[in-house]
Design a protein around this motif. Structure first.
Motif, PDB file in Angstrom:
ATOM      1  N   GLU A   1       0.818  -1.218   0.000  1.00 42.99           N
ATOM      2  CA  GLU A   1       0.000   0.000   0.000  1.00 42.99           C
ATOM      3  C   GLU A   1       0.852   1.270   0.000  1.00 42.99           C
ATOM      4  OE1 GLU A   1      -0.325  -2.484   2.101  1.00 42.99           O
ATOM      5  OE2 GLU A   1      -2.231  -3.408   1.478  1.00 42.99           O
ATOM      6  N   LEU A   2       2.099   1.151   0.419  1.00 47.68           N
ATOM      7  CA  LEU A   2       2.960   2.333   0.500  1.00 47.68           C
ATOM      8  C   LEU A   2       3.747   2.581  -0.775  1.00 47.68           C
ATOM      9  CD1 LEU A   2       4.446   2.021   4.118  1.00 47.68           C
ATOM     10  CD2 LEU A   2       2.668   3.593   3.330  1.00 47.68           C
ATOM     11  N   GLN A   3       3.788   1.618  -1.685  1.00 46.43           N
ATOM     12  CA  GLN A   3       4.645   1.724  -2.867  1.00 46.43           C
ATOM     13  C   GLN A   3       4.259   2.915  -3.756  1.00 46.43           C
ATOM     14  OE1 GLN A   3       7.317  -0.447  -3.179  1.00 46.43           O
ATOM     15  NE2 GLN A   3       6.634  -1.150  -1.172  1.00 46.43           N
ATOM     16  N   VAL A   4       2.977   3.032  -4.085  1.00 48.56           N
ATOM     17  CA  VAL A   4       2.529   4.114  -4.968  1.00 48.56           C
ATOM     18  C   VAL A   4       2.650   5.485  -4.299  1.00 48.56           C
ATOM     19  CG1 VAL A   4       0.565   5.060  -6.243  1.00 48.56           C
ATOM     20  CG2 VAL A   4       1.018   2.603  -6.307  1.00 48.56           C
ATOM     21  N   PRO A   5       2.181   5.642  -3.035  1.00 48.41           N
ATOM     22  CA  PRO A   5       2.362   6.950  -2.375  1.00 48.41           C
ATOM     23  C   PRO A   5       3.833   7.369  -2.287  1.00 48.41           C
ATOM     24  CG  PRO A   5       0.779   5.640  -1.164  1.00 48.41           C
ATOM     25  CD  PRO A   5       1.364   4.739  -2.201  1.00 48.41           C
ATOM     26  N   LEU A   6       4.726   6.398  -1.983  1.00 50.31           N
ATOM     27  CA  LEU A   6       6.154   6.726  -1.914  1.00 50.31           C
ATOM     28  C   LEU A   6       6.693   7.105  -3.291  1.00 50.31           C
ATOM     29  CD1 LEU A   6       7.539   3.978   0.506  1.00 50.31           C
ATOM     30  CD2 LEU A   6       7.351   6.425   0.953  1.00 50.31           C
ATOM     31  N   PHE A   7       6.216   6.417  -4.326  1.00 46.60           N
ATOM     32  CA  PHE A   7       6.646   6.743  -5.688  1.00 46.60           C
ATOM     33  C   PHE A   7       6.249   8.172  -6.052  1.00 46.60           C
ATOM     34  CE2 PHE A   7       5.558   7.166 -10.176  1.00 46.60           C
ATOM     35  CZ  PHE A   7       6.757   6.820 -10.772  1.00 46.60           C
ATOM     36  N   VAL A   8       5.011   8.541  -5.772  1.00 51.40           N
ATOM     37  CA  VAL A   8       4.520   9.886  -6.083  1.00 51.40           C
ATOM     38  C   VAL A   8       5.295  10.934  -5.290  1.00 51.40           C
ATOM     39  CG1 VAL A   8       2.536  11.447  -5.977  1.00 51.40           C
ATOM     40  CG2 VAL A   8       2.212   9.064  -6.689  1.00 51.40           C
ATOM     41  N   LEU A   9       5.515  10.664  -4.010  1.00 54.17           N
ATOM     42  CA  LEU A   9       6.242  11.609  -3.149  1.00 54.17           C
ATOM     43  C   LEU A   9       7.655  11.842  -3.652  1.00 54.17           C
ATOM     44  CD1 LEU A   9       6.560  13.285  -0.550  1.00 54.17           C
ATOM     45  CD2 LEU A   9       7.186  11.149   0.619  1.00 54.17           C
ATOM     46  N   PHE A  10       8.392  10.764  -3.908  1.00 56.86           N
ATOM     47  CA  PHE A  10       9.785  10.904  -4.329  1.00 56.86           C
ATOM     48  C   PHE A  10       9.899  11.422  -5.757  1.00 56.86           C
ATOM     49  CE2 PHE A  10      10.556   7.557  -0.982  1.00 56.86           C
ATOM     50  CZ  PHE A  10      11.169   8.439  -0.099  1.00 56.86           C
ATOM     51  N   LEU A  11       8.905  11.159  -6.591  1.00 59.12           N
ATOM     52  CA  LEU A  11       8.914  11.723  -7.943  1.00 59.12           C
ATOM     53  C   LEU A  11       8.774  13.235  -7.890  1.00 59.12           C
ATOM     54  CD1 LEU A  11       8.910  11.375 -11.009  1.00 59.12           C
ATOM     55  CD2 LEU A  11       6.424  11.064 -10.895  1.00 59.12           C
ATOM     56  N   ILE A  12       7.865  13.728  -7.052  1.00 60.89           N
ATOM     57  CA  ILE A  12       7.672  15.175  -6.893  1.00 60.89           C
ATOM     58  C   ILE A  12       8.947  15.817  -6.346  1.00 60.89           C
ATOM     59  CG2 ILE A  12       6.406  16.946  -5.604  1.00 60.89           C
ATOM     60  CD1 ILE A  12       3.962  15.084  -5.714  1.00 60.89           C
ATOM     61  N   ILE A  13       9.545  15.185  -5.326  1.00 63.92           N
ATOM     62  CA  ILE A  13      10.773  15.713  -4.733  1.00 63.92           C
ATOM     63  C   ILE A  13      11.902  15.731  -5.760  1.00 63.92           C
ATOM     64  CG2 ILE A  13      12.584  15.266  -3.025  1.00 63.92           C
ATOM     65  CD1 ILE A  13      10.401  14.208  -1.169  1.00 63.92           C
TER      66      ILE A  13
END
Length: 319
Positions: free
Chosen positions: A22-34
């Motif tokens: 469940e954390l894979q997509v939120p982490l991907f979006v977060l680190f992509l933005i950063i």
């Protein structure tokens, strides 16, 4: 049972940040933005300094190279982490792993030596302003920047050579989100004493001396600032080095927490956190700390924005 030792390893498996799906997509979006922010912001700094002749001073040349290092160090790790999060393909070749580790260590070294050069620049500007033009000439500035790159890239070769001679057990799982030095040492079945000694020697000869030179520079800087009679003068002098001092403190604290200790005290969660802070937070400091409150840079940024706007408006009217 004695673990089977393998001399030739073809690939490693990167554990990643989290096993929770469940954390894979939120982490991907977060680190992509950063990651996009780091790249865009640091490229903006680079090109504004490049095309603004008023900013062709030693301090801004150092900042320009700091942007290059921040872009490079982030691009060395974050794209691979993003790929792992979205595809779950967590294998990395042996050569790719050593290359990533080498670039990570080298770019980290480059950053520390460049920050030392910047502290010297601030020392001369505040403590010896009459000789600033001679002591920080274009030639001397170029020499300091070149030395920062050379020492960083050469100083990390020893680690790669020693790591490449290690043998590994059946497990090739690196319990980290990229190929870092300490996780590779923990994974090896060989005696890692030589690598640890080299880490401490380099840490003492280069990193500690770099820190010591920066500390001495700031002792003189603060001493000079305290001798300034007016409050406004002291505030103005301190503002020229406050950003650099903040950057240095955060950077060295992260380094000490990561590497300046025995591998027996290794803590996975703590090291992942500090590595993440270094890879994500440090590249954000350059655009956030150095430029947002810098009047000269903001003036040039507004001029560039107005120039771009003036070019866009006629095109829109034409259409």
């Amino acid at each position: 049972m004695v673990p089977e030792i393998q001399e030739n390893v073809s690939e490693f498996i990167i554990q990643g940040l989290s096993d929770t799906p469940e954390l894979q997509v939120p982490l991907f979006v977060l680190f992509l933005i950063i990651y996009l922010f780091i790249i865009i912001a640091n490229l903006l700094i680079f090109f504004i300094i490049l095309f603004s002749s008023d900013l062709h001073t030693p301090m801004y040349k150092f900042l320009q190279n700091l942007s290059i290092i921040d872009i490079s160090s982030t691009s060395n790790v974050l794209p691979a982490l993003l790929h792992l999060l979205i595809t779950k393909q967590n294998k990395i070749s042996y050569f790719g792993c050593l290359t990533q580790m080498y670039l990570y260590l080298s770019l980290t070294g480059n950053e520390y030596f460049l920050l030392t050069a910047m502290s010297y620049d601030r020392y001369v500007a505040i403590c010896d302003p009459l000789h600033y033009i001679n002591r920080m000439s274009e030639k001397h500035c170029a020499w300091l920047i070149s030395t920062s790159y050379c020492v960083g890239f050469v100083g990390s070769v020893g680690h790669v050579v020693l790591i490449s001679k290690l043998s590994y057990c059946n497990s090739h799982l690196i319990d980290h989100f990229f190929c870092d030095l300490i996780p590779l040492l923990k994974l090896s079945c060989s005696d890692t004493f030589n690598v640890e000694i080299l880490t401490y020697v380099i840490g003492t000869l280069f990193t500690f001396n770099s820190f010591l030179l920066t500390l001495i520079s700031y002792i003189y800087i603060i001493s000079t600032i305290l001798k300034i009679q007016s409050t406004h003068g002291r505030q103005k002098a301190f503002s020229t080095c406050a950003s650099h001092l903040t950057y240095v403190i955060i950077l060295y604290m992260t380094l000490i927490c990561l590497y300046m200790r025995p591998t027996t005290t290794y803590s996975l969660d703590r090291d992942k956190l500090f590595s993440l802070l270094y890879i994500v937070l440090i590249p954000l400091l350059n655009p956030l700390i150095y430029t947002m409150k810098n009047k000269e840079f903001l003036i040039m940024f507004n001029k560039l924005r107005q120039s771009v706007k003036s070019l866009i408006i006629p095109v829109e009217r034409f259409h």
